[in-house]
Enzyme design. Structure first.
Site, PDB file in Angstrom:
ATOM      1  N   GLU A 199       0.807  -1.231   0.000  1.00 36.04           N
ATOM      2  CA  GLU A 199       0.000   0.000   0.000  1.00 36.04           C
ATOM      3  C   GLU A 199       0.834   1.272   0.000  1.00 36.04           C
ATOM      4  OE1 GLU A 199      -3.029  -0.241   3.072  1.00 36.04           O
ATOM      5  OE2 GLU A 199      -3.453  -2.303   2.547  1.00 36.04           O
ATOM      6  N   GLU A 315      -5.721 -10.825  -0.478  1.00 35.94           N
ATOM      7  CA  GLU A 315      -6.469 -10.579   0.765  1.00 35.94           C
ATOM      8  C   GLU A 315      -7.973 -10.641   0.484  1.00 35.94           C
ATOM      9  OE1 GLU A 315      -5.157  -6.990   2.769  1.00 35.94           O
ATOM     10  OE2 GLU A 315      -3.059  -7.345   2.237  1.00 35.94           O
TER      11      GLU A 315
HETATM   12  O1  G3I Z   1      -3.450  -9.477  19.073  1.00 32.13           O
HETATM   13  C1  G3I Z   1      -3.755  -8.246  19.719  1.00 32.13           C
HETATM   14  C2  G3I Z   1      -4.232  -8.507  21.086  1.00 32.13           C
HETATM   15  O2  G3I Z   1      -3.212  -9.095  21.848  1.00 32.13           O
HETATM   16  C3  G3I Z   1      -4.731  -7.213  21.729  1.00 32.13           C
HETATM   17  O3  G3I Z   1      -5.290  -7.502  22.967  1.00 32.13           O
HETATM   18  C4  G3I Z   1      -5.783  -6.544  20.838  1.00 32.13           C
HETATM   19  C5  G3I Z   1      -6.245  -5.225  21.388  1.00 32.13           C
HETATM   20  O4  G3I Z   1      -6.986  -4.516  20.435  1.00 32.13           O
HETATM   21  O5  G3I Z   1      -5.231  -6.325  19.577  1.00 32.13           O
HETATM   22  C6  G3I Z   1      -4.805  -7.503  18.903  1.00 32.13           C
HETATM   23  O6  G3I Z   1      -4.196  -7.141  17.745  1.00 32.13           O
HETATM   24  C7  G3I Z   1      -5.004  -6.643  16.695  1.00 32.13           C
HETATM   25  C8  G3I Z   1      -4.703  -7.493  15.479  1.00 32.13           C
HETATM   26  O7  G3I Z   1      -5.297  -6.935  14.337  1.00 32.13           O
HETATM   27  C9  G3I Z   1      -5.164  -8.933  15.631  1.00 32.13           C
HETATM   28  O8  G3I Z   1      -6.538  -8.992  15.716  1.00 32.13           O
HETATM   29  C10 G3I Z   1      -4.559  -5.193  16.441  1.00 32.13           C
HETATM   30  O9  G3I Z   1      -4.983  -4.376  17.518  1.00 32.13           O
HETATM   31  C11 G3I Z   1      -5.143  -4.687  15.139  1.00 32.13           C
HETATM   32  O10 G3I Z   1      -4.602  -3.401  14.844  1.00 32.13           O
HETATM   33  C12 G3I Z   1      -4.785  -5.641  14.029  1.00 32.13           C
HETATM   34  O11 G3I Z   1      -5.340  -5.198  12.838  1.00 32.13           O
HETATM   35  C13 G3I Z   1      -4.866  -5.807  11.634  1.00 32.13           C
HETATM   36  C14 G3I Z   1      -4.447  -4.665  10.685  1.00 32.13           C
HETATM   37  O12 G3I Z   1      -4.156  -5.178   9.395  1.00 32.13           O
HETATM   38  C15 G3I Z   1      -3.164  -4.009  11.200  1.00 32.13           C
HETATM   39  O13 G3I Z   1      -2.130  -4.945  11.224  1.00 32.13           O
HETATM   40  C16 G3I Z   1      -6.005  -6.621  11.053  1.00 32.13           C
HETATM   41  O14 G3I Z   1      -6.198  -7.782  11.854  1.00 32.13           O
HETATM   42  C17 G3I Z   1      -5.650  -7.055   9.640  1.00 32.13           C
HETATM   43  O15 G3I Z   1      -6.767  -7.671   9.052  1.00 32.13           O
HETATM   44  C18 G3I Z   1      -5.249  -5.852   8.795  1.00 32.13           C
HETATM   45  O16 G3I Z   1      -4.856  -6.362   7.544  1.00 32.13           O
HETATM   46  C19 G3I Z   1      -4.599  -5.385   6.523  1.00 32.13           C
HETATM   47  C20 G3I Z   1      -3.444  -5.909   5.680  1.00 32.13           C
HETATM   48  O17 G3I Z   1      -2.339  -6.191   6.490  1.00 32.13           O
HETATM   49  C21 G3I Z   1      -3.096  -4.923   4.572  1.00 32.13           C
HETATM   50  N1  G3I Z   1      -4.256  -4.610   3.766  1.00 32.13           N
HETATM   51  C22 G3I Z   1      -5.440  -4.163   4.511  1.00 32.13           C
HETATM   52  C23 G3I Z   1      -5.801  -5.190   5.571  1.00 32.13           C
HETATM   53  C24 G3I Z   1      -7.062  -4.805   6.297  1.00 32.13           C
HETATM   54  O18 G3I Z   1      -6.899  -3.671   7.062  1.00 32.13           O
END
Ligand code: G3I
Length: 457
Positions: A199, A315
């Site tokens: 991105e 994705e």
């Molecule tokens: O695992 C922690 C947990 O320990 C904690 O208690 C909790 C508190 O909110 O957060 C958990 O982590 C979260 C994680 O997802 C797992 O669920 C993070 O806060 C959250 O920010 C994270 O978001 C991910 C995001 O990317 C940022 O990495 C999403 O799952 C994931 O689907 C999203 O994926 C992105 C791709 O990498 C790039 N393209 C877009 C796509 C969707 O946004």
């Protein structure tokens, strides 16, 4: 919750071969994978706790949780669970031949999982402290089950540790290089393919504002590929982006920018081997959120393939909640997008992989980032949805007796069937009136966040 629905090892009333079995019979190697999270993979209690008592979208009921719904749970204790103890794990290993780690392999989570008061450390001390144990465990779990692992992602400004903001350009360059060498080196021999940069493009196809562009200039992209190649010369290296899945249409300017970026990298001998088209689709989207058609997807893959690149859908998920609340309509749209866009992609020789962004509606990022929806191929109880069968049908076009494009042949070039009906005419939504509709250029100006963060449909 231990009730599997009683009918299949995967935990639902399922029938016929798995996607993995169908992929095994394809006439070429196709990665069919899903994004994984460690908690549902290893912790049955967490998987149960994510159940919800009501469904708001298509009438399916997610069975009630045995504990607090979607409660904050600590990451699983590595010593606490045996192999395949969760439905999530059993389903994943039977349905898919590949995985990609959804969150925990990004730069910030790798560093931020260090214990202790991180603020007490100067950045240069802190960035050397990596914690790979969640990722090691997921990678080993997959490899032990004969699955491949795609690494996601080495350079993405959204998940870059905040200490990078405070560094000088020279330090940023050195730490980015060090991050890539550390991470790729750690998984060398286990992760064969990396999303290297993610991105980097703005909606107008130019490079988006980011800490990397500001501090390092446009060359950060090629540097990342060169460092990753040096760290593991055998790895397949991919540039990944969203709203670039179709050639033409409302996102033409961005998908053209994507093509130009990759062509430029290839022309200059940068070691980039593949293009990832994210595929976060919304069936009810309009304007820049409109789903591309089969021919648009096919044409985009074709021109990228002509650059000598492999192309994948990286994705994939399909949101339906912006369509009118008619379950037949929503079901048909979701089937059409999963089946026809994948069939169109598979019809191009350069196409070699599909990763879904999750696989069960029980665990989807969409619920946390957007709204309630059911974008995946299994319902919240791990049962196959109609779109599961659509995806399987598409994969079958590369199996014995299948013909490329299958029954969908006519749609793949013209988006029209023999009767002249245009693809998606049943469910695609009309554009809003011009004055109320999205003003694409104006919307995009000055907003450098990724498209999915800008909340557009
Ligand atoms: O695992 C922690 C947990 O320990 C904690 O208690 C909790 C508190 O909110 O957060 C958990 O982590 C979260 C994680 O997802 C797992 O669920 C993070 O806060 C959250 O920010 C994270 O978001 C991910 C995001 O990317 C940022 O990495 C999403 O799952 C994931 O689907 C999203 O994926 C992105 C791709 O990498 C790039 N393209 C877009 C796509 C969707 O946004």
């Amino acid at each position: 919750m231990t009730d599997d629905g009683g009918a299949s090892p995967q935990g639902g009333t399922n029938d016929g071969p798995t996607l993995r079995e169908v992929a095994n019979r394809c006439c070429k190697r196709i990665d069919v994978g899903a994004a994984v999270l460690p908690r549902p993979l290893f912790d049955a209690d967490y998987d149960d706790a994510c159940g919800r008592g009501e469904a708001k979208i298509a009438g399916a009921t997610i069975e009630p949780a045995s504990g607090d719904a979607a409660a904050e749970c600590p990451l699983p204790d590595p010593s606490a669970s045996g192999p395949n103890t969760t439905r999530y794990a059993r389903t994943l290993s039977s349905e898919f031949n590949s995985v990609v780690i959804e969150h925990h392999l990004k730069w910030a989570p790798l560093c931020h999982s260090e214990p202790g008061p991180l603020e007490d450390l100067r950045p240069s001390e802190r960035v050397g402290r990596y914690d790979f144990h969640h990722c090691d465990r997921m990678v080993d779990w997959a490899l032990e089950r004969g699955m491949r692992v795609k690494g996601h992602v080495l350079c993405w400004h959204v998940t870059t540790p905040s200490f990078v903001d405070k560094m000088s350009p020279g330090e940023v360059r050195e730490q980015l290089r060090r991050h890539i060498f550390t991470t790729v080196g750690h998984f060398r021999g286990r992760i064969h393919m990396w999303d290297v940069v993610n991105e980097s493009l703005a909606p107008d196809g130019s490079l988006a504002d980011s800490v990397f562009l500001r501090k390092l200039g446009p060359s950060y992209i090629e540097d990342c590929f060169r460092w990753a190649h040096e760290a593991d010369p055998g790895a397949t290296l991919i540039y990944n982006d969203n709203k670039v899945e179709g050639m033409g249409g409302a996102n033409a300017v961005k998908s053209d920018g994507f093509y130009r970026l990759l062509k430029d990298l290839k022309d200059r001998g940068v070691p980039v081997h593949g293009a990832g088209l994210q595929g976060h689709f919304s069936a009810g989207g309009t304007g820049r959120g409109r789903c591309p058609t089969p021919s648009m997807v096919r044409n985009q893959i074709r021109r990228l393939g002509q650059l000598g690149l492999k192309v994948n859908l990286s994705e994939l998920d399909v949101r339906i909640s912006k369509l009118p609340p008619d379950s037949d309509l929503r079901r048909s749209a979701q089937v059409a997008i999963y089946r026809d866009l994948v069939a169109a992609a598979l019809a191009e020789p350069a196409f070699d992989g599909i990763w879904l962004w999750g696989f069960t509606d029980r665990h989807t990022w969409v619920r946390h980032f957007y709204y309630e929806d059911e974008p995946l191929i299994l319902d919240g109880n791990y049962r196959r949805k109609p779109c599961y069968y659509g995806l399987r049908e598409a994969l079958g076009t590369l199996g014995p007796g299948g013909t490329v494009g299958g029954e969908l042949g006519p749609f793949l070039e013209s988006d029209r069937d023999a009767d002249g009906t245009s693809w998606g005419s049943l469910w695609m939504q009309p554009e809003p009136e011009p004055e109320a509709g999205p003003k694409i250029e104006a919307d995009s100006a000055g907003d450098s966040r990724p498209d999915w963060e800008q909340g557009r449909e």
